[in-house]
Design an enzyme around this catalytic site. Sequence first.
Site, PDB file in Angstrom:
ATOM      1  N   ARG A  64       0.832  -1.216   0.000  1.00  0.00           N
ATOM      2  CA  ARG A  64       0.000   0.000   0.000  1.00  0.00           C
ATOM      3  C   ARG A  64       0.861   1.257   0.000  1.00  0.00           C
ATOM      4  O   ARG A  64       0.578   2.217  -0.724  1.00  0.00           O
ATOM      5  CB  ARG A  64      -0.954   0.012   1.204  1.00  0.00           C
ATOM      6  N   ASN A 113      -6.043  -2.799   2.107  1.00  0.00           N
ATOM      7  CA  ASN A 113      -6.008  -4.255   2.215  1.00  0.00           C
ATOM      8  C   ASN A 113      -7.434  -4.776   2.293  1.00  0.00           C
ATOM      9  O   ASN A 113      -8.332  -4.075   2.780  1.00  0.00           O
ATOM     10  CB  ASN A 113      -5.257  -4.693   3.479  1.00  0.00           C
TER      11      ASN A 113
END
Length: 158
Positions: free
Chosen positions: A83, A101
């Site tokens: 990320r 996520n």
Amino acid sequence: MLPDRGVCPSLAKIGAPRCALESSCRRIPVSARLAGVGLLIAFLSSLGCFVRAPGVGMNMAEGDTLISVDYEIFGKVQGVFFRKYTQAEGKKLGLVGWVQNTDEGTVQGQLQGPISKVRHMQEWLETRGSPKSHIDRAHFRNEKVIVKLDYSDFQIVK
């Protein structure tokens, strides 16, 4: 001998014009017809319609078109700073959107920006990712042209 494409064989025998405008086209100078085509292309471009001749690459106006696309990345993409790297790459390219996520072990999000930059980011998501990630596959969906960006930054959603 084969008849000229675009001319009906029975009409060709009687000398009919190739198109209804052929007789009037002869009276309009070529330069005037070309100027008209240029004006039409400029007008269509201003409306967001882009004209591309076969075999010609993306034109500048098309490269500036804003698009939005959703993505989901599969593989070893959690616990490897995926990320963080995605956010950094998106910001580097000048894109906006988000990344998060999922409970299924994937990473998902949305990209928005100029089509050329979004394509670059899609390739990055499919092939590079973070240094310790292993990407099995990437799914992109809901791609659409947008008039304005929905986000002002590229965010990590927790």
